[in-house]
Write a protein that holds these residues in place. Sequence first.
Motif, PDB file in Angstrom:
ATOM      1  N   ALA A   1       0.848  -1.192   0.000  1.00 50.32           N
ATOM      2  CA  ALA A   1       0.000   0.000   0.000  1.00 50.32           C
ATOM      3  C   ALA A   1       0.883   1.241   0.000  1.00 50.32           C
ATOM      4  O   ALA A   1       2.046   1.201   0.416  1.00 50.32           O
ATOM      5  CB  ALA A   1      -0.895  -0.008   1.236  1.00 50.32           C
ATOM      6  N   GLU A   2       0.324   2.333  -0.439  1.00 52.32           N
ATOM      7  CA  GLU A   2       1.051   3.611  -0.422  1.00 52.32           C
ATOM      8  C   GLU A   2       1.321   4.006   1.024  1.00 52.32           C
ATOM      9  O   GLU A   2       0.469   3.790   1.903  1.00 52.32           O
ATOM     10  CB  GLU A   2       0.214   4.680  -1.121  1.00 52.32           C
ATOM     11  N   ASP A   3       2.469   4.583   1.274  1.00 52.51           N
ATOM     12  CA  ASP A   3       2.791   5.041   2.621  1.00 52.51           C
ATOM     13  C   ASP A   3       1.736   6.008   3.125  1.00 52.51           C
ATOM     14  O   ASP A   3       1.235   6.859   2.386  1.00 52.51           O
ATOM     15  CB  ASP A   3       4.149   5.750   2.649  1.00 52.51           C
ATOM     16  N   SER A   4       1.405   5.880   4.409  1.00 51.71           N
ATOM     17  CA  SER A   4       0.443   6.793   5.017  1.00 51.71           C
ATOM     18  C   SER A   4       1.127   8.112   5.365  1.00 51.71           C
ATOM     19  O   SER A   4       2.346   8.267   5.186  1.00 51.71           O
ATOM     20  CB  SER A   4      -0.134   6.167   6.280  1.00 51.71           C
TER      21      SER A   4
ATOM     22  N   LEU B   1       3.943   4.999   7.309  1.00 53.22           N
ATOM     23  CA  LEU B   1       3.801   3.562   7.562  1.00 53.22           C
ATOM     24  C   LEU B   1       3.057   2.883   6.425  1.00 53.22           C
ATOM     25  O   LEU B   1       2.253   3.508   5.729  1.00 53.22           O
ATOM     26  CB  LEU B   1       3.030   3.340   8.871  1.00 53.22           C
ATOM     27  N   THR B   2       3.289   1.601   6.285  1.00 51.69           N
ATOM     28  CA  THR B   2       2.579   0.832   5.283  1.00 51.69           C
ATOM     29  C   THR B   2       2.582  -0.641   5.676  1.00 51.69           C
ATOM     30  O   THR B   2       3.254  -1.055   6.634  1.00 51.69           O
ATOM     31  CB  THR B   2       3.215   0.996   3.885  1.00 51.69           C
ATOM     32  N   GLN B   3       1.778  -1.412   4.950  1.00 52.94           N
ATOM     33  CA  GLN B   3       1.735  -2.865   5.062  1.00 52.94           C
ATOM     34  C   GLN B   3       1.367  -3.388   3.674  1.00 52.94           C
ATOM     35  O   GLN B   3       0.841  -2.632   2.840  1.00 52.94           O
ATOM     36  CB  GLN B   3       0.664  -3.324   6.063  1.00 52.94           C
ATOM     37  N   PRO B   4       1.605  -4.670   3.427  1.00 52.14           N
ATOM     38  CA  PRO B   4       1.083  -5.244   2.184  1.00 52.14           C
ATOM     39  C   PRO B   4      -0.424  -5.045   2.119  1.00 52.14           C
ATOM     40  O   PRO B   4      -1.113  -4.993   3.150  1.00 52.14           O
ATOM     41  CB  PRO B   4       1.452  -6.714   2.306  1.00 52.14           C
ATOM     42  N   LEU B   5      -0.940  -4.931   0.908  1.00 51.24           N
ATOM     43  CA  LEU B   5      -2.358  -4.678   0.735  1.00 51.24           C
ATOM     44  C   LEU B   5      -3.175  -5.834   1.298  1.00 51.24           C
ATOM     45  O   LEU B   5      -2.879  -7.004   1.056  1.00 51.24           O
ATOM     46  CB  LEU B   5      -2.643  -4.496  -0.752  1.00 51.24           C
TER      47      LEU B   5
END
Lengths: 187, 350
Positions: free
Chosen positions: A87-90, A94-98
């Motif tokens: 996912a696009e960085d917040s 932060l991010t995680q796999p979709l």
Amino acid sequence: MDARSLKLQQLVEEADRIFRGKVVSVEEQTAVLAQGDDRVEALVREVTIAVDEGLKNVKAGDRLVVKQLVSVSAPLQAGEEVFWFLAEDSELGLTQPLGVYSGDFRIQDSGAGKVANNLRGNAGLWEDSLWTGDGFVRQDVLRAARTLEWSAARVESIEKQAVQRPDNRGISLDLLVAATRSLIKSP
Amino acid sequence: MTSRLFVSLSIVVVLAQSLGTAGGPLQVEQGAPVLWNVAQPIAYWIDGGPLGQFPEPVPQRFASDAFDTWAKVPTASLTLSAARLPEDVRTAARYIALEKDRRRGSVVVFDNVGDIVRGIYGKGNEKHILGFATPRLSGQHFTRFTALMNGFLARDAATVRSTMVHEFGHALGLDHAQINVPFAGNGNTNDDQYLPTMYPTSTDDDATLIDLNPDDEAAVSRLYPNAAFARSFGTIRGRLVRADGRPVLGANVVASALVGGTEDPMQRYACVSDYLMHADGTFEIIVRPGTYRLGAEAVLPKFGGGSSVGPYAEKSSGESFRNPIRPTTFPGTHVVTAGAVLDLGVLTAR
């Protein structure tokens, strides 16, 4: 956690970055996360990934640093090979796999080639065989495989695997890559 | 689910008291389930504000009802007390601060439009994460939990309520249960009533998951039994092994009640073999008194990671998925009476 299973088409469409790479390092440290006037210290995991194959918004040879909140992250070790739909960085960086689980594939050597399993056991990636729906076009997938200059045998192997139900573990990495590439539209 | 194996005298004491599980404990430490100390009420704060289309006080009522669902199980000893958090948590930064604040205790947060999920998991993930609840432990006990419900996906009351009951089951220390898999997501809403609330995924009719099934009640009662528990349940115990005698780690063992010679899908209870990670394949299934048929099956590959069933299914390389057993129905039927432990000894899977 209650997270939805995502189909491969959704993963390709919605992911900000898609790549295959090796985890170089996983470091946890306290970091200051800022969001507007809010600031908070949190335990953040910095994952450095050496990209071997970039499919969307990433190039082979890139070195990615992905920041994740430790408290919500799946276990990960240096040396692991991953195929991630990220996912696009917040705003906090932060991010995680979709889908958290659906977009997080771990690659292993089965002895008969590399296989990929997401953290959902590949459930719901596509219905029945790859050729019977869900927007995959057989010629597009095979063409995607040929653009990678794979051998005829390797392409033929993809065609055979695609007719099997993908509900079990161990989707061939070649099939996953070719199917993913076939859905990525050129900019 | 995580665990560490550690042998000590205290484990022997715990095992002597152990009567097994239904769906299974969420976390195992030193060979025993991690529990809340229920000598006092489990206190939690409830966030203010709306949850998607649901204005305050609707989500707050959903949350307290969801916890009450567990607390009202007649064979469990659980008391929960709620207080209104003196704020409306709206940002990921504020949620993270609350998550870190041990002094605050347990919190249920309503992410009104998905901003918090997006902040923590990245842009776009607010479309895919309904909610979560994470209990945190200190030593052998859970001491607090943080739970979050995503308002971006709060489209209907049934989904919100069933997600809450399920996630709060995790907050109380319950794992997933693999029972009646053919009924989940088969397009038939009439059979969803047979799925336990702690089933790993949602189904055709989530409203049926709001109410607890017998396996759910057995699971929470085993962890937090009251005086009625021993009068209401019995135990089927055994060790699951392979043909070569090696213990089976992480397979699903299911006891199905027979009524008039036919299996009653509502009265199915499950336990993962070696659920306490003693490396011996032990299972202990808590059941209502009755006559049962026993079977064993592999944990499904899709029930790994965050949907894992049992302690060996967190990773795709876990024991549950390595050399999985074939579905096995064990011969004979077994009569279980209240308060009794029926030890079947060693059972060999196919």
